[in-house]
Motif scaffolding. Structure first.
Motif, PDB file in Angstrom:
ATOM      1  N   LEU A   1       0.838  -1.203   0.000  1.00 39.95           N
ATOM      2  CA  LEU A   1       0.000   0.000   0.000  1.00 39.95           C
ATOM      3  C   LEU A   1       0.871   1.251   0.000  1.00 39.95           C
ATOM      4  N   LEU A   2       1.912   1.230   0.838  1.00 42.76           N
ATOM      5  CA  LEU A   2       2.824   2.369   0.887  1.00 42.76           C
ATOM      6  C   LEU A   2       3.468   2.606  -0.483  1.00 42.76           C
ATOM      7  N   SER A   3       3.907   1.520  -1.129  1.00 42.88           N
ATOM      8  CA  SER A   3       4.562   1.698  -2.429  1.00 42.88           C
ATOM      9  C   SER A   3       3.599   2.274  -3.445  1.00 42.88           C
TER      10      SER A   3
ATOM     11  N   ALA B   1       5.395   0.751  10.864  1.00 46.32           N
ATOM     12  CA  ALA B   1       5.891   1.860  10.048  1.00 46.32           C
ATOM     13  C   ALA B   1       7.285   1.619   9.454  1.00 46.32           C
ATOM     14  N   LEU B   2       8.283   1.397  10.305  1.00 43.99           N
ATOM     15  CA  LEU B   2       9.648   1.278   9.780  1.00 43.99           C
ATOM     16  C   LEU B   2       9.849   0.042   8.897  1.00 43.99           C
ATOM     17  N   PRO B   3       9.458  -1.162   9.367  1.00 37.10           N
ATOM     18  CA  PRO B   3       9.678  -2.313   8.483  1.00 37.10           C
ATOM     19  C   PRO B   3       8.906  -2.191   7.164  1.00 37.10           C
ATOM     20  N   ALA B   4       7.674  -1.684   7.225  1.00 37.31           N
ATOM     21  CA  ALA B   4       6.888  -1.575   5.993  1.00 37.31           C
ATOM     22  C   ALA B   4       7.531  -0.553   5.060  1.00 37.31           C
ATOM     23  N   TYR B   5       7.998   0.547   5.628  1.00 41.87           N
ATOM     24  CA  TYR B   5       8.649   1.544   4.782  1.00 41.87           C
ATOM     25  C   TYR B   5       9.915   0.962   4.151  1.00 41.87           C
ATOM     26  N   THR B   6      10.715   0.251   4.958  1.00 43.63           N
ATOM     27  CA  THR B   6      11.935  -0.368   4.441  1.00 43.63           C
ATOM     28  C   THR B   6      11.624  -1.293   3.274  1.00 43.63           C
TER      29      THR B   6
ATOM     30  N   GLN C   1      12.040  -0.130  -2.064  1.00 40.37           N
ATOM     31  CA  GLN C   1      12.500  -0.729  -3.305  1.00 40.37           C
ATOM     32  C   GLN C   1      11.356  -0.831  -4.322  1.00 40.37           C
ATOM     33  N   THR C   2      10.208  -1.297  -3.845  1.00 43.19           N
ATOM     34  CA  THR C   2       9.090  -1.480  -4.764  1.00 43.19           C
ATOM     35  C   THR C   2       8.504  -0.136  -5.190  1.00 43.19           C
TER      36      THR C   2
END
Lengths: 519, 335
Positions: B107-109, B203-208, B212-213
């Motif tokens: 979703l973030l990507s 937040a942090l793991p999902a952003y990490t 890339q994607t």
């Protein structure tokens, strides 16, 4: 979306984040968080053989015997005292009468007997320690609080052995209720506990954490630490950050370089004491070329031990001469020890009659320290003209290969399971243990076997030490192993943790009920 | 349409069967004794032999495979050698963590990648385009393991505004665990504090994982948009006086989104199996870590279970992607 609505949503999100920041917990003197890299496998004391699980079992269950503080002397626990017959074959234990299991039922001799028989019947890892010594007919319940054990052969190490988690006493009634298809309750005890220890299992989320709560009715007094959280943190650098911010009270399994760099950090204690873990290489004495004793001695002189202790173990080790680490019974500083002597190595190599161009296969498992040792050994042996091929295999494959003697040389690390030299000596040197019994050198010397056996026939420590010295002297001369080093035991924790003493043998275990937190 | 879906589902069974044959064969060829690993080192030899017989390891490989498949059809994935626990139950524990993390990351990507891609295309070769390209280049080329570490170092260790890993704060963990999807669990429990805490941990793991994607999605959106923007009907739209925003969003985006959807499908499938490094850095109890541990313990029932579940999901996601084409492009019809 209108600008107004967007701003509203944005404000809500910011508020949410800030609210969360405030929700981090402050200093809690009653909760202890220990981080470990290793996942807990099963909580059944008759099944697991993992140090990381022994840690929890040690406080969930009581045993007849225990160890306290930094001492490796066995102390009474559920057994108040015991008698050993003159022939060393009968042990009579007298039990405390105030020990209650977590469900409130009293712990009696039948539970102790059941626990021993259960381990033997299940026959997995821990039962290996009883082989030849105890069998299913050994325990005899004399009365509710008296238990007799009949041994198959004299075994002076029985008391130290019963102090470890193999001696955990399970609630026989509860386990029997959960037995399925004659599995001795194994499936149930994988996830649950049936102990009487100072802590009770509250929850276990695999891969995340296990929570233990204090047993307020513990016969030894209610623990000051009310909740213990074992947190799984698989990455060392992350664990280090958690410790630095004080979010965990103790960090375990950290690599040596991180530990050393934490020394001197305000608020963090790095406690380094003499330990009992040993690191070694095993020749395969059964096949060419290392069936040649003189060649084995030559290699033992060719290794730069100090360079390995400094370079790989960062100085956190001391020399080792036999499988008996200091200060176990039988440790003897007057026995010879192989040191780095390239000239002597070359002389012996010539004497061994080894042709030029000797190549050997050195098998290792993919652990960083092992890889470093392997490269150091490769360089050392190159100097005397031996070419070392390093072959690396995943752990299960590696075990399969070395148990079947497919190595010329292999590496292993070992921590004694209880405070007696018997295990280290028999395991590594007795001819009955070659291969899967962990005599990885496939070493067989009837004289060494004889002296080790003699050391079991007497309970007199002076005599035992003498017999063990005889066996060690012969084994040092035969050089089936290269004893690299005896490592230090290290604990890393916050300075508000009080009353903790690192036990040299059991640095994996933390007696949570004996420690407290204070700022 | 229904026919098509049924045909694809039939194909799915074939794919999963193929995957199971390969994985099973490979895991049996690796030397090592699973029975010994299960019994534990120093176990009695007769116990090891009994376990070997119980697991059927003494039988020829095709017989073992048949009995595995027979159990699989009954929904029994066997017992893990390492955790001594039914594999199906283990998957239920570890899979939701990875699924939730990857969904949020995706979703973030999408949230970052598509608008940035559109912006880049609209402002081709101007400052926003250059910045966008730099961002995507950094995202694609930064190793996730390293990025995760740096983010932790800054936002956890130094600033203390994000947690240092894990899925939820210990004092809130009583509110989750029913489904294993913590966001959902917190919603069911109606506890907003827990919901926020789970988001905060994500937040942090999902952003990490998403960085890339995001780069890939952005690049794909940009190039696909640029192609569409050159079409004549875009010129027409502009000529008839439509606002630029309307041209981009209504006319260009819808026609350039197909390749992005394809990419998203692939990313999602890949992420489910490939997020192990991020899981390790952030102490995330996911399927990646479970799989790696299973492999290193020669835990073949667990390896098989993970592989089959991921194969099924990957094929399902691809099916969904193909079906979504029909909705996005009315010219595509399945029959």
């Amino acid at each position: 979306m209108s600008r107004k609505r967007f701003m509203g949503l944005f404000a809500v999100l910011v508020g949410l984040v800030l609210g969360m920041v405030g929700s981090a917990q402050g200093f809690d003197p009653e909760t202890f968080i220990l981080a470990t890299m290793e996942e807990i496998d099963t909580l059944d004391p008759a099944v697991t053989y993992a140090n990381t699980t022994f840690r929890e079992l040690y406080v969930l269950y009581d045993r007849l015997i225990t160890y306290e503080g930094a001492s490796i002397e066995p102390k009474p626990m559920v057994a108040t005292h015991w008698e050993i017959s003159d022939d060393g074959l009968t042990y009579t234990f007298y039990l405390r009468k105030d020990v209650k299991f977590h469900d409130g039922t009293p712990l009696t001799a039948k539970d102790v007997a059941y626990s021993i028989v259960r381990a033997i019947k299940i026959g997995k890892g821990p039962s290996g320690l009883y082989t030849g010594i105890l069998d299913e007919n050994s325990p005899e319940v004399v009365d509710d609080y008296t238990l007799r054990l009949h041994l198959r052969q004299p075994f002076p190490a029985l008391i130290p052995l019963l102090g470890m988690t193999m001696g955990a006493i399970v609630n026989s009634e509860v386990v029997k209720q959960h037995e399925v298809n004659g599995d001795w309750g194994e499936a149930w005890l994988t996830e649950h506990e049936a102990g009487s220890g100072p802590y009770i299992l509250e929850s276990w989320e695999r891969g995340q954490q296990m929570v233990l709560v204090a047993n307020e009715d513990y016969w030894g007094g209610a623990p000051k630490i009310k909740r213990v959280i074992i947190k799984i943190v698989p990455e060392a650098s992350t664990m280090r950050m958690l410790l630095e911010r004080g979010e965990i009270d103790m960090a375990t399994d950290l690599p040596l370089d991180i530990i050393l760099s934490l020394q001197g950090t305000p608020g963090i204690v790095v406690d380094i004491v003499d330990g009992m873990a040993i690191q070694y290489l095993a020749f395969n004495c059964e096949k060419d070329p290392f069936n040649n004793k003189v060649l084995r001695q030559a290699v033992a002189y060719a290794i730069d031990y100090d360079a390995i202790i400094e370079g790989v173990y960062l100085g956190l080790g001391i020399p080792l001469r036999s499988p008996i680490p200091k200060p176990l019974l039988g440790y003897n500083e007057t026995l010879p020890v192989y040191r780095y002597d390239p000239d002597e190595a070359k002389r012996l190599l010539k004497e061994a009659g080894v042709e030029k161009g000797l190549e050997i296969n050195f098998l290792i498992a993919p652990f960083t320290n092992w890889q470093r040792v392997a490269m150091a050994v490769q360089a050392d042996l190159k100097k005397i003209g031996i070419k070392v091929n390093i072959q690396q295999f995943a752990w299960p494959t590696y075990l399969q290969k070395i148990f079947h003697g497919e190595h010329d040389l292999c590496m292993m690390g070992w921590t004694p399971d209880y405070a007696d030299p018997d295990q280290n000596m028999w395991t590594h040197l007795h001819s009955s243990n070659v291969g899967p019994g962990w005599n990885l050198a496939f070493y067989k010397n009837p004289d060494v076997d004889y002296w080790m056996y003699q050391s079991r026939l007497t309970a007199d420590p002076t005599l035992r030490a003498q017999y063990l010295t005889m066996a060690q002297a012969l084994a040092i001369n035969d050089s089936p192993y290269i004893w690299l080093t005896q490592l230090k035991a290290i604990a890393v924790y916050r300075d508000w943790v009080k009353g903790y003493e690192v036990n040299p043998m059991m640095n994996f275990y933390v007696p949570f009920h004996h420690i407290y937190k204070e700022k | 349409m229904l026919n098509y879906v049924l045909r694809r589902l039939g194909l799915l069974i074939l794919v999963v069967w193929g995957v199971s044959v390969i994985t099973f064969t490979v895991s049996q060829i690796i030397p090592g004794d699973p029975a010994l690993m299960m019994a534990g080192l120093r176990a009695r030899p007769e116990v090891v032999a009994a376990i070997r017989e119980k697991l059927g390891l003494d039988k020829p490989i095709h017989i073992q495979y048949i009995s595995y498949i027979r159990n699989l059809l009954k929904g029994d994935l066997g017992t893990s050698i390492h955790t001594h626990h039914p594999v199906a139950q283990d998957l239920k524990t570890f899979f939701p963590a990875t699924f939730e993390l990857n969904t949020v990351a995706l979703l973030l990507s999408l949230i970052f990648g598509i608008p940035l891609g559109i912006l880049s295309a609209a402002k081709q070769n101007r400052l926003p385009d250059h910045l966008g390209r730099l961002y995507s280049l950094l995202g694609v080329s930064m190793p996730s393991f390293w990025l995760g570490m740096i983010l932790l170092l800054i936002f956890y260790l130094k600033l203390g505004i994000f947690p240092g890993g894990g899925r939820i704060s210990p004092h809130l963990s009583e509110y989750v665990g029913r489904t294993g999807f913590y966001l959902l669990d917190a919603l069911i429990a109606g506890n907003w504090r827990a919901f926020g805490d789970v988001l905060w941990h994500l937040a942090l793991p999902a952003y990490t994982l998403s960085l890339q994607t995001t780069g890939m999605i952005m690049r794909m959106t940009r190039s696909s948009m640029l192609e569409v923007l050159r079409q004549e009907y875009i010129t027409t739209a502009r000529a008839k006086g439509l606002a630029e925003g309307r041209v981009l969003m209504k006319h260009a985006l819808r026609n350039s989104i197909l390749p992005v959807v394809t990419l998203v499908g692939m990313i999602y499938g890949y992420g489910l199996a490939g997020s192990v490094l991020v899981e390790t850095v952030f102490s995330w109890p996911g399927i990646g870590r479970y799989a790696v541990r299973a492999i290193s313990f020669l835990d073949f029932p667990a390896v098989m279970g993970v592989t089959i579940v991921i194969a099924v999901l990957y094929t399902l996601v691809n099916l969904l992607v193909d079906l979504s084409y029909a909705f996005l492009d009315p010219r595509i019809r399945y029959g």
